[in-house]
Every structure is written in C-alpha cells, then in structure tokens.
Design an enzyme around this catalytic site. Structure first.
Site, PDB file in Angstrom:
ATOM      1  N   LYS A 297       0.855  -1.163  -0.050  1.00 19.16           N
ATOM      2  CA  LYS A 297       0.004   0.014  -0.151  1.00 19.16           C
ATOM      3  C   LYS A 297       0.923   1.418   0.079  1.00 19.16           C
ATOM      4  O   LYS A 297       1.804   1.394   0.735  1.00 19.16           O
ATOM      5  CB  LYS A 297      -0.802  -0.044   1.318  1.00 19.16           C
ATOM      6  CG  LYS A 297      -1.690   1.094   1.519  1.00 19.16           C
ATOM      7  CD  LYS A 297      -1.491   1.921   2.973  1.00 19.16           C
ATOM      8  CE  LYS A 297      -0.437   2.113   3.352  1.00 19.16           C
ATOM      9  NZ  LYS A 297      -0.120   3.249   4.479  1.00 19.16           N
TER      10      LYS A 297
ATOM     11  N   ASP B 114      -5.918   0.228   7.802  1.00 21.05           N
ATOM     12  CA  ASP B 114      -5.548  -0.112   6.437  1.00 21.05           C
ATOM     13  C   ASP B 114      -6.119  -1.122   6.106  1.00 21.05           C
ATOM     14  O   ASP B 114      -5.991  -1.531   4.682  1.00 21.05           O
ATOM     15  CB  ASP B 114      -4.134   0.449   6.289  1.00 21.05           C
ATOM     16  CG  ASP B 114      -3.698   1.554   6.575  1.00 21.05           C
ATOM     17  OD1 ASP B 114      -4.577   2.505   6.598  1.00 21.05           O
ATOM     18  OD2 ASP B 114      -2.446   1.805   6.713  1.00 21.05           O
TER      19      ASP B 114
END
Length: 275
Positions: free
Chosen positions: A12, A139
């Site tokens: 990410k 996340d």
C-alpha cells in the site's frame, strides 16, 4: 477445495494523507488516497488440521512468527465469523519492509481474508470481507480492495477515486529505518490544513505526517531530496507514516534512471507499477 493456493499482498502507498483532527478515542480522522503496487508480499495456503503460519523472505525476521501476527488474527477472525472449523497452513513470503509506511501487515491480513475466503469456499462478497477487516486495522479494508481509492474516517471508509492510475511507474525507497506509526501521529502539530477534494491533482495534496516523521528519522528528508534531485518524477512523497518514500514517473525509463541514481546510497529500493 484446492489443496494449495497463493494470493498476492500488494504494498500500500499513500499518494496523499491529510490529518484532520484527533478523536476522543485516540485515533485520528484523516483523508488519504490509497494506491497499490505490483510489488508486495505473497501468501500461500495448504490444507492442514489447524491454523499455522510460517514467515519466510527478506524481512521475515522483522515481521515475527508469533501467534499475534496479523495474518493469523485475520484467519481466526474469518473462521470465527464464518463458523469454519477447517484449518490452513499459511506461508508468508515477506518482501515488504516492516514499519515502513507500506501497510505490509495490513496487506498480509487482507491477503489472508481473500485467500481463505476462496480456499474455504465461502464466496463472501468483497463488502463483507472489508467489514470484517475494519476490526483488524484501519488500513486493512483498503488492502482487501487493493485498488486506488479514497479513504476517510480512520482510513476504513472507502470511496472510489476518479483517476485511473493503473500501470503508472513508481519507485519505492526506504532508508532502512523503521518508523513506528504512533510516535509520528503524536508529533503532528494538530493543524488542519484542509480536505482532499475527490479527483484533485495529486501534486496539490500533501502528507501531513512528513514533518513529524522526519523529526524522528532525518534520513527521510535525505530520501525525498534525492528523489527530487534525480529528476523525472511527476510526484515525490513520503508514504503513510514513513520511512518509505515514493516517486511516480511518466515512463519506466525515467524510473530506471532514478533508481540507478539512488542505488548507490545503500537504501532499499523497489521498482514497480501501480495496480
């Protein structure tokens, strides 16, 4: 049911990260543009009576083999929510640096949810997996999706991002300094510098954690300066709470040239593309 299966865990990156306010629960309201790279970890599974995890790869030592590894927590959460008694022997190839602002643990947990959803034949839709993922970390829902998206709340409230960035060349650079997220959040100056408007030009946005992260790890400033001076980048930014920094390029040749220029510094580098 297959007896062996593999799932990618894309790294990410935060192409922007605006901190808005500290909440009463200790978390921060933030707005971010999540994106994901072809580079990442890999998780495989084989049939087994119980749940187990072996961590291999370049950053296996830092990731830890323990029972509290986020992969096992995700596996247990899915098994409990689905009423599954089956086991799974999981093997993680850990290529993403730890505490690096690349969401490695979150990406691995998300990969475990996608992989076991398939392996156990659950056929849960993505929305059901992201709902379960929110309890594993802010996340993790975005990592379940693993495509460019806008995140708000703690990062778990997801919406489409209007620009398709797929295939965009990206260079990730980490000075091999682990930066824990908590102290970076604590170092934020608490000034709200405004929202992210959907579809805004990325260059007009920012990462509000950069100054606090650089105060803890000055090497981040060296990486950002080196990426700027190497030239050719359309965007240079720290990812997440650091210490990894990213640069995006219009073409792979520009990315390769920058990687060659920075390769002599002894830093960790990964050349990739956005998904």
């Amino acid at each position: 049911m297959s007896h062996f299966d593999t799932e990618a865990a894309p790294a990410k990156v935060n192409l922007a990260l605006h901190l808005r306010r500290r909440r009463a629960d200790g978390y921060h309201d933030l707005e971010t543009v999540f994106a994901f790279t072809a580079f990442g970890d890999s998780l495989s599974v084989a049939t087994a009576p119980g749940l187990s995890l072996v961590v291999e790869g370049a950053f296996a030592g830092a990731a830890g083999q323990g029972d509290d590894n986020l992969v096992l927590r995700a596996a247990r959460a899915l098994a409990a929510a689905a009423g599954i008694g089956d086991g799974a022997a999981l093997t993680l190839d850990k290529r993403i640096p730890v505490a690096a602002g690349l969401g490695g643990g979150s990406a691995d947990a998300a990969a475990a949810l996608r992989l076991l959803n398939r392996f156990w034949g659950l056929r849960w839709p993505e929305a059901r997996l992201t709902a379960l993922a929110a309890d594993l970390g802010a996340d993790v829902p975005a990592c379940v999706v693993s495509r460019t998206c806008f995140g708000s709340g703690r990062g778990e409230v997801l919406a489409a991002w209007p620009d398709d960035l797929g295939g965009m060349p990206i260079l990730l650079v980490n000075p091999l300094v682990a930066v824990p997220t908590g102290p970076v959040f604590a170092g934020w100056d608490r000034i709200d510098r405004g929202p992210i408007e959907p579809g805004a030009a990325l260059n007009s946005l920012r990462n509000d954690m950069t100054a606090a992260a650089m105060a803890l790890a000055p090497a981040i400033g060296d990486v950002l300066a080196a990426l700027e001076s190497a030239g050719g980048a359309t965007l240079v930014r720290m990812s997440g709470s650091g210490a990894t920094c990213l640069a995006m390029y219009a073409d792979k040749a520009a990315r390769r040239a920058a990687a060659a220029a920075l390769g002599r510094r002894g830093w960790w580098l990964a050349e990739s593309e956005l998904l």
